[in-house]
Motif scaffolding. Structure first.
Motif, PDB file in Angstrom:
ATOM      1  N   MET A   1       0.539  -1.560   0.132  1.00 49.06           N
ATOM      2  CA  MET A   1       0.131  -0.219   0.117  1.00 49.06           C
ATOM      3  C   MET A   1       0.699   1.440   0.292  1.00 49.06           C
ATOM      4  O   MET A   1       2.215   1.346   0.286  1.00 49.06           O
ATOM      5  CB  MET A   1      -0.911  -0.182   1.555  1.00 49.06           C
ATOM      6  N   ASN A   2       0.709   2.035  -0.798  1.00 48.43           N
ATOM      7  CA  ASN A   2       1.313   3.798  -0.608  1.00 48.43           C
ATOM      8  C   ASN A   2       0.355   4.600   0.127  1.00 48.43           C
ATOM      9  O   ASN A   2      -0.765   4.762  -0.182  1.00 48.43           O
ATOM     10  CB  ASN A   2       0.681   4.045  -1.684  1.00 48.43           C
ATOM     11  N   ILE A   3       0.806   5.074   0.868  1.00 48.48           N
ATOM     12  CA  ILE A   3       0.204   5.264   2.369  1.00 48.48           C
ATOM     13  C   ILE A   3       0.867   7.271   2.506  1.00 48.48           C
ATOM     14  O   ILE A   3       2.300   7.259   2.362  1.00 48.48           O
ATOM     15  CB  ILE A   3       0.224   5.150   3.658  1.00 48.48           C
ATOM     16  N   PRO A   4      -0.285   8.195   1.899  1.00 47.47           N
ATOM     17  CA  PRO A   4       0.447   9.500   1.684  1.00 47.47           C
ATOM     18  C   PRO A   4       1.218   9.939   3.581  1.00 47.47           C
ATOM     19  O   PRO A   4       1.055   9.519   4.148  1.00 47.47           O
ATOM     20  CB  PRO A   4      -0.102  10.013   1.585  1.00 47.47           C
ATOM     21  N   PHE A   5       2.323  10.565   2.922  1.00 53.61           N
ATOM     22  CA  PHE A   5       3.437  11.260   4.269  1.00 53.61           C
ATOM     23  C   PHE A   5       3.917  10.395   5.358  1.00 53.61           C
ATOM     24  O   PHE A   5       4.434  10.733   6.234  1.00 53.61           O
ATOM     25  CB  PHE A   5       1.880  12.182   5.282  1.00 53.61           C
ATOM     26  N   LEU A   6       3.805   9.244   4.997  1.00 52.67           N
ATOM     27  CA  LEU A   6       4.612   7.996   5.574  1.00 52.67           C
ATOM     28  C   LEU A   6       5.820   7.909   5.538  1.00 52.67           C
ATOM     29  O   LEU A   6       5.968   7.740   3.841  1.00 52.67           O
ATOM     30  CB  LEU A   6       3.597   6.990   5.220  1.00 52.67           C
ATOM     31  N   PRO A   7       7.085   7.942   6.053  1.00 46.51           N
ATOM     32  CA  PRO A   7       8.881   8.176   5.873  1.00 46.51           C
ATOM     33  C   PRO A   7       9.188   6.926   4.922  1.00 46.51           C
ATOM     34  O   PRO A   7       8.434   5.884   5.482  1.00 46.51           O
ATOM     35  CB  PRO A   7       9.669   8.529   6.869  1.00 46.51           C
ATOM     36  N   ARG A   8       9.886   6.988   3.938  1.00 49.49           N
ATOM     37  CA  ARG A   8      10.310   5.862   3.227  1.00 49.49           C
ATOM     38  C   ARG A   8      11.845   5.871   3.486  1.00 49.49           C
ATOM     39  O   ARG A   8      12.480   6.561   2.692  1.00 49.49           O
ATOM     40  CB  ARG A   8       9.823   6.140   1.362  1.00 49.49           C
ATOM     41  N   HIS A   9      12.291   5.230   4.145  1.00 44.63           N
ATOM     42  CA  HIS A   9      13.331   4.663   4.257  1.00 44.63           C
ATOM     43  C   HIS A   9      14.062   4.716   3.031  1.00 44.63           C
ATOM     44  O   HIS A   9      13.635   4.027   2.111  1.00 44.63           O
ATOM     45  CB  HIS A   9      13.724   3.784   5.337  1.00 44.63           C
ATOM     46  N   PRO A  10      14.850   4.639   3.312  1.00 44.79           N
ATOM     47  CA  PRO A  10      16.809   4.066   2.160  1.00 44.79           C
ATOM     48  C   PRO A  10      16.080   2.618   1.410  1.00 44.79           C
ATOM     49  O   PRO A  10      16.381   1.945   2.938  1.00 44.79           O
ATOM     50  CB  PRO A  10      18.021   5.098   2.127  1.00 44.79           C
ATOM     51  N   ARG A  11      16.538   2.483   0.793  1.00 48.29           N
ATOM     52  CA  ARG A  11      16.827   0.760   0.498  1.00 48.29           C
ATOM     53  C   ARG A  11      18.008   0.597  -0.635  1.00 48.29           C
ATOM     54  O   ARG A  11      17.747   1.383  -1.169  1.00 48.29           O
ATOM     55  CB  ARG A  11      15.028   0.653  -0.638  1.00 48.29           C
ATOM     56  N   VAL A  12      19.016  -0.439  -0.425  1.00 48.36           N
ATOM     57  CA  VAL A  12      19.458  -0.794  -1.003  1.00 48.36           C
ATOM     58  C   VAL A  12      19.662  -1.992  -1.275  1.00 48.36           C
ATOM     59  O   VAL A  12      18.940  -3.355  -0.540  1.00 48.36           O
ATOM     60  CB  VAL A  12      20.150  -0.859  -0.066  1.00 48.36           C
ATOM     61  N   ALA A  45      16.020  -3.858 -10.460  1.00 52.86           N
ATOM     62  CA  ALA A  45      14.040  -3.516 -10.900  1.00 52.86           C
ATOM     63  C   ALA A  45      13.752  -2.697  -9.910  1.00 52.86           C
ATOM     64  O   ALA A  45      12.385  -2.694  -9.961  1.00 52.86           O
ATOM     65  CB  ALA A  45      14.031  -4.539 -12.160  1.00 52.86           C
ATOM     66  N   LEU A  46      14.757  -3.133  -8.928  1.00 53.72           N
ATOM     67  CA  LEU A  46      13.592  -2.951  -7.331  1.00 53.72           C
ATOM     68  C   LEU A  46      12.971  -1.451  -7.224  1.00 53.72           C
ATOM     69  O   LEU A  46      13.523  -1.002  -8.080  1.00 53.72           O
ATOM     70  CB  LEU A  46      14.542  -3.372  -6.232  1.00 53.72           C
ATOM     71  N   LYS A  47      11.886  -0.922  -6.820  1.00 54.30           N
ATOM     72  CA  LYS A  47      11.787   0.792  -6.996  1.00 54.30           C
ATOM     73  C   LYS A  47      12.291   1.552  -5.408  1.00 54.30           C
ATOM     74  O   LYS A  47      12.953   0.608  -4.500  1.00 54.30           O
ATOM     75  CB  LYS A  47      10.069   0.527  -6.357  1.00 54.30           C
ATOM     76  N   ARG A  48      12.332   2.616  -5.898  1.00 58.11           N
ATOM     77  CA  ARG A  48      12.885   3.332  -4.646  1.00 58.11           C
ATOM     78  C   ARG A  48      14.767   2.832  -4.338  1.00 58.11           C
ATOM     79  O   ARG A  48      14.481   3.103  -2.490  1.00 58.11           O
ATOM     80  CB  ARG A  48      11.336   2.784  -3.355  1.00 58.11           C
ATOM     81  N   LEU A  49      15.475   2.035  -4.405  1.00 59.94           N
ATOM     82  CA  LEU A  49      16.540   2.108  -4.469  1.00 59.94           C
ATOM     83  C   LEU A  49      17.267   3.274  -4.822  1.00 59.94           C
ATOM     84  O   LEU A  49      17.313   4.489  -4.906  1.00 59.94           O
ATOM     85  CB  LEU A  49      16.910   0.848  -5.331  1.00 59.94           C
ATOM     86  N   ALA A  50      17.980   2.706  -3.032  1.00 58.94           N
ATOM     87  CA  ALA A  50      19.635   4.387  -3.282  1.00 58.94           C
ATOM     88  C   ALA A  50      21.178   3.649  -4.325  1.00 58.94           C
ATOM     89  O   ALA A  50      21.231   4.265  -4.214  1.00 58.94           O
ATOM     90  CB  ALA A  50      19.558   4.643  -1.743  1.00 58.94           C
ATOM     91  N   ALA A  51      20.834   2.339  -3.713  1.00 58.96           N
ATOM     92  CA  ALA A  51      22.233   1.721  -3.978  1.00 58.96           C
ATOM     93  C   ALA A  51      21.797  -0.155  -4.319  1.00 58.96           C
ATOM     94  O   ALA A  51      20.509   0.243  -3.925  1.00 58.96           O
ATOM     95  CB  ALA A  51      23.648   2.237  -3.167  1.00 58.96           C
ATOM     96  N   VAL A  52      22.599   0.117  -5.284  1.00 61.60           N
ATOM     97  CA  VAL A  52      23.072  -2.051  -4.898  1.00 61.60           C
ATOM     98  C   VAL A  52      24.204  -2.378  -4.818  1.00 61.60           C
ATOM     99  O   VAL A  52      24.978  -1.802  -5.640  1.00 61.60           O
ATOM    100  CB  VAL A  52      23.133  -2.485  -6.800  1.00 61.60           C
ATOM    101  N   PHE A  53      24.498  -3.316  -3.972  1.00 61.01           N
ATOM    102  CA  PHE A  53      25.177  -3.736  -2.898  1.00 61.01           C
ATOM    103  C   PHE A  53      26.054  -5.420  -3.560  1.00 61.01           C
ATOM    104  O   PHE A  53      24.788  -6.103  -3.949  1.00 61.01           O
ATOM    105  CB  PHE A  53      25.451  -3.654  -1.223  1.00 61.01           C
ATOM    106  N   LEU A  54      27.033  -5.354  -3.957  1.00 58.56           N
ATOM    107  CA  LEU A  54      27.485  -6.417  -4.564  1.00 58.56           C
ATOM    108  C   LEU A  54      28.117  -7.086  -3.375  1.00 58.56           C
ATOM    109  O   LEU A  54      29.499  -6.651  -3.021  1.00 58.56           O
ATOM    110  CB  LEU A  54      28.149  -6.661  -5.806  1.00 58.56           C
ATOM    111  N   VAL A  55      28.046  -7.998  -2.772  1.00 61.98           N
ATOM    112  CA  VAL A  55      28.931  -9.604  -2.259  1.00 61.98           C
ATOM    113  C   VAL A  55      29.562  -9.882  -2.421  1.00 61.98           C
ATOM    114  O   VAL A  55      29.152 -11.110  -2.559  1.00 61.98           O
ATOM    115  CB  VAL A  55      27.724  -9.620  -0.516  1.00 61.98           C
ATOM    116  N   ILE A  56      30.790 -10.009  -2.735  1.00 58.32           N
ATOM    117  CA  ILE A  56      31.704 -11.065  -3.447  1.00 58.32           C
ATOM    118  C   ILE A  56      32.467 -11.909  -2.695  1.00 58.32           C
ATOM    119  O   ILE A  56      33.203 -11.283  -2.097  1.00 58.32           O
ATOM    120  CB  ILE A  56      32.253  -9.518  -4.713  1.00 58.32           C
ATOM    121  N   ASN A  57      32.060 -12.762  -3.135  1.00 60.49           N
ATOM    122  CA  ASN A  57      33.199 -14.134  -2.138  1.00 60.49           C
ATOM    123  C   ASN A  57      33.200 -15.023  -3.643  1.00 60.49           C
ATOM    124  O   ASN A  57      33.159 -15.843  -3.391  1.00 60.49           O
ATOM    125  CB  ASN A  57      32.597 -14.733  -1.063  1.00 60.49           C
TER     126      ASN A  57
END
Length: 268
Positions: A1-12, A45-57
């Motif tokens: 659900m999209n709730i107006p005025f609800l703060p959105r935290h950064p997504r990685v 393709a994820l929405k509202r992304l701030a960055a993509v992290f690659l965990v490499i091993n």
């Protein structure tokens, strides 16, 4: 659900790239364009992304698959205009470092292994083995170099020279990629960086092979604050039979042996 005025935290988005790099990864998994490409597509393709992290091993593997995966990362990053951060765990060596260089920055643990910017070919010679076993080998070719590096005959100087040229050409591609992606940050001469040598994370930062020390969770909080959300993006679960019997085939056993050998070259 999209709730107006609800703060959105950064997504990685967090994509884990683990294991040897090969066109046909073994039952234990691994990295290839076929297995990793769809995961990368979903992550970017994820929405509202701030960055993509690659965990490499990864201890490395196929130069072709390394190049293809790195190329997919860069294409998606440029299309989506997202920063990409590579976070190295045990190792980003050889092809693993090739993929890490697709990121905009590289983060490593002090004890991570990075580098191994070189190319290797290995095999065995079985000269005389078939004769001692009483086996007659029959080989016909159309093309004078079709039986290149035949393990059942003595190594020919022409074959050795041809292989050396091939390895140098591949090494040149690797060097060009690292230089293009990290040339401005490298702090040691090429004769030190491009020898195939590898270093622990703290020394890798000093040499410019990595940008700073840290880990994925800590780096995400440093960049985007304590409220950052890490979204793990992985591939589909393997079939039940594969999960129950990971060593089912001879091919799987061989892939496991090859991966163990790749790790062993790093002393791990």
């Amino acid at each position: 659900m999209n709730i107006p005025f609800l703060p959105r935290h950064p997504r990685v988005a967090v994509v884990r790239l683990s294991g040897a790099i090969a066109a046909r990864p073994g039952f234990a998994g691994g990295i290839s364009l076929a297995t990793t490409g769809p995961v990368l597509d979903r992550a970017f393709a994820l929405k509202r992304l701030a960055a993509v992290f690659l965990v490499i091993n990864s201890p490395g593997g196929s130069p072709v698959q390394s190049s293809l995966v790195a190329g997919r990362i860069r294409r998606l990053a440029e299309e989506k205009k997202l920063p990409v951060i590579a976070c190295v765990e045990d190792a980003a060596a050889s092809g693993g470092y090739w993929i890490a260089c697709a990121a905009d920055e590289i983060i490593a643990d002090p004890s991570s292994i990075l580098g191994s910017i070189g190319v290797i070919a290995a095999g065995f010679g079985f000269t005389g083995a078939l004769e001692r076993l009483g086996v007659e080998r029959r080989l016909r070719t159309a093309g004078t170099e079709k039986s290149f590096w035949d393990p059942f005959r003595p190594e020919a100087p022409a074959d050795a020279a041809r292989l050396d040229t091939l390895l140098e050409d591949l090494h040149g591609e690797f060097r060009a990629w690292v230089t293009a992606r990290r040339g401005a940050t490298l702090k040691a001469p090429p004769e030190e960086i491009f020898t195939g040598r590898f270093w622990p994370g703290r020394r890798a930062v000093e040499l410019g092979l990595a940008d700073r020390l840290g880990d994925a969770a800590g780096e995400a909080k440093r960049r985007f604050g304590d409220k950052v959300r890490l979204v793990q993006v992985g591939g589909p679960r393997p079939p039940l039979l594969r999960r129950l019997l990971p060593g089912l085939s001879a091919e799987a056993v061989l892939a496991a042996v090859e991966e163990r050998a790749a790790w062993a070259r790093l002393g791990l």
